[in-house]
Design a protein around this motif. Structure first.
Motif: not given
Length: 306
Positions: A243-247
């Motif tokens: 996800t963008p948050k993880e990335g």
């Protein structure tokens, strides 16, 4: 089974562990209206920073601004227009920042795109090279005086492990290889080479420059793909992508972690230092690409701060 696959891959993802607050600090994030940039902006806003969203699409950026304020209760969020397909726009953005900001503590060069086609911008530069490298190269140079004034400060360049596939033509950085992924890889190598030069030339100034590999992230970077390419991307995204948050975790780690205050010229993945390609570590190549980039963007003497 698919759930198990996703859990397995997510168990290896790095996460920024720093609780550092950024009250009184000013952050600029390019391409911040969606994806990795938006996730980074939300995190840094939660830490109390003044966050400047540098975006091409003002409608989307203003909607993101309102969302960030709602999620973080931080109203110190600013939107400024910048279009990386125009070097004039980059220079205008810099003028706005110098006119309105006394400091820049963190610059996150996040904006980037793939599948842009084989065409030139009005500046006569290949569109992918300009959007992913020449424009952030120019922007960084234009803001170096504020970064140095605000030291200790940080430059974070979002690169990619794709840099290892690069095939740069030093006779013509504008050359577009037949395969788009090579063009994209060339731009990501240039990000690392720029960071390499910055780390050396800024030594002793209190300004650091590092690169992050966010991993494979499900963002709108695929918006220019054909339907078949988009479908394949989405299938892979469901199974393996972050996800963008993880990335965004590695980028955030480079922006805030206390342990990295004096670390510069490095490449990180999963919030730990990684080894880039031999090309990315070649100082002579880095200096040559820097020289060619200065010429490509027409960097003037009064725009040079190192």
């Amino acid at each position: 089974m698919l759930t198990g696959v996703k859990k397995y891959y997510r168990s290896s993802y790095g996460k920024c562990r720093s609780n550092k607050k950024l009250i009184g600090k000013t952050v600029i994030i390019t391409g911040a209206n969606s994806g990795l940039g938006k996730a980074t902006a939300i995190d840094l806003a939660l830490r109390g920073a003044r966050v400047i969203l540098a975006c091409r699409n003002l409608e989307a950026a203003n909607a993101t601004k309102e969302e960030i304020i709602y999620q973080t209760d931080n109203e110190n969020i600013v939107v400024h227009h910048v279009d990386f397909e125009s070097l004039d726009s980059v220079r205008e953005f810099s003028k706005k920042i110098h006119a309105t900001e006394e400091r820049v503590d963190i610059l996150v060069n996040n904006a980037g795109a793939s599948q842009l086609g084989n065409k030139l911008t009005k500046d006569g530069l290949h569109i992918a090279m300009q959007v992913n490298h020449f424009a952030p190269f120019l922007l960084t140079n234009l803001l170096l005086d504020l970064l140095k004034k605000s030291a200790p400060s940080r430059i974070v360049n979002v690169s990619s492990r794709f840099h290892k596939n690069a095939r740069l033509n030093l006779n013509d950085l504008n050359e577009a290889p037949a395969v788009d992924v090579i063009t994209y890889s060339n731009t990501k190598l240039c990000n690392l080479l720029m960071s390499n030069v910055l780390s050396r030339r800024l030594a002793g100034t209190g300004v650091t420059s590092n690169c992050s590999h966010p991993g494979f992230v499900d963002t709108n970077i695929c918006k220019n793909m054909s339907y078949i390419e988009w479908l394949g991307w989405k299938i892979l995204a469901y199974l393996f992508f972050r996800t963008p948050k993880e990335g965004a975790q590695t980028t955030i780690h480079l922006a805030v972690s206390e342990e990295l205050e004096n670390v510069s010229g490095k490449y990180f993945a999963n919030c730990i230092e990684a080894t880039p390609s031999k090309q990315a570590q070649d100082e002579k190549l880095a200096d040559r690409v820097w020289e060619l980039s200065e010429k490509a963007v027409g960097l003037m003497p009064d725009e040079k701060h190192i």
